[in-house]
Design a protein around this motif. Structure first.
Motif: not given
Length: 301
Positions: A4-21
């Motif tokens: 979710e941290k990588n995704i947050s950086a790409v979309i430029n806002r924070e995603i806190k709910s867990p994601i693992r790809i």
């Protein structure tokens, strides 16, 4: 591994709910051994007739809007196999030739599956894994998936072996990395094959963007892709009534998607939904397949 941290950086806002790809290799599971063992086991799955039944009911409702109440009255009993296809005859007999062609097409089986359920508990010497027999399967959702469905249980060969136990343990570790205090999970496994041939697409997510009703899911660990286009994994965040695409990837063999699924907005702040795009064959004369293992994961203790 994408988080979710990588995704947050790409979309430029924070995603806190867990994601693992990630991949089997990143989980330290031998990719070649895993795929070569499990790929043949998808040849003996049982047809998922529930999707066909849902498609048929939806088709008849769309074509006989004046009879929606009558069709709805037999919907659940037909879906749960309490009555046969003859209950649909009053409407099937009234279809035009073109509509009957369409009805036949949507009645084609495009999904096969089996299920199995386990508890996995962290103990001093490692993990204690126990299989739990279940007569039926229901999901905690607000659509047809909440009704009782009975699927063939996975064979011992498929799910009572060292490679599958490794996968269960790695799923435990993914959840434990988020909740270090846990020591027992319940995991329901789905071996699922999606089929496509000619003009008939294979629907991986016929319910559209959705949640599965579990705390965490592995929506797909891809075991096989053959003669197909599509099957892209998409993750959305729901805000009010808007669902925004925040991640998409066509998972390759040995890759998986893990995410928080239901109730996570209360725990982490983001309401995650997911979808997988339909598949269609590259060679229209040959069948295309997409085989995946999915997990519904619940924290017990």
């Amino acid at each position: 591994m994408v988080t979710e941290k990588n995704i947050s950086a790409v979309i430029n806002r924070e995603i806190k709910s867990p994601i693992r790809i990630g991949s089997l290799t990143e989980l330290q599971i031998n990719r070649e051994a895993f795929l070569s063992y499990f790929q043949p086991l998808f040849e003996n799955l049982e047809n998922d007739e529930y999707l066909v039944k849902e498609n048929q009911i939806t088709f008849l409702k769309n074509n006989f809007s004046e009879d929606i109440e009558s069709i709805s009255s037999i919907h659940k009993s037909y879906f749960e196999k309490q009555v046969g296809v003859e209950v649909l005859e009053p409407w099937i007999s009234r279809l035009t030739i073109e509509q009957k062609k369409q009805f036949s097409q949507i009645s084609t089986v495009t999904r096969q599956r089996n299920i199995s359920t386990f508890t996995i508990e962290k103990v001093k010497e490692g993990y204690q894994i126990q299989r739990v027999e279940a007569d039926s399967f229901e999901q905690k959702v607000n659509d047809f998936r909440s009704w009782k469905r009975e699927f063939k249980q996975a064979t011992e060969q498929a799910v009572e072996n060292e490679l599958f136990y490794q996968l269960l343990q790695k799923a435990f570790e993914l959840v434990a990395s988020i909740h270090p205090e846990i020591y027992k999970l319940k995991i329901t496994s789905h071996f699922m094959r999606t089929l496509t041939k000619g003009e008939v697409k294979g629907e991986n997510s016929p319910e559209g963007m959705h949640e599965d009703g579990a705390q965490y899911i592995i929506s797909a660990l891809v075991v096989n892709r053959k003669n197909i286009l599509g099957g892209e994994t998409q993750i959305f965040e729901k805000k009010d009534e808007v669902r925004e695409l925040i991640f998409n990837k066509e998972l390759e063999l040995g890759e998986f998607a893990f995410q928080a699924d239901t109730g996570e907005e209360k725990t982490f702040g983001n309401d995650l939904w997911h979808y997988v795009t339909p598949i269609q064959p590259v060679d229209m004369t040959e069948q295309g397949i997409r085989d995946i293992i999915g997990f519904d994961i619940e924290i017990i203790k």
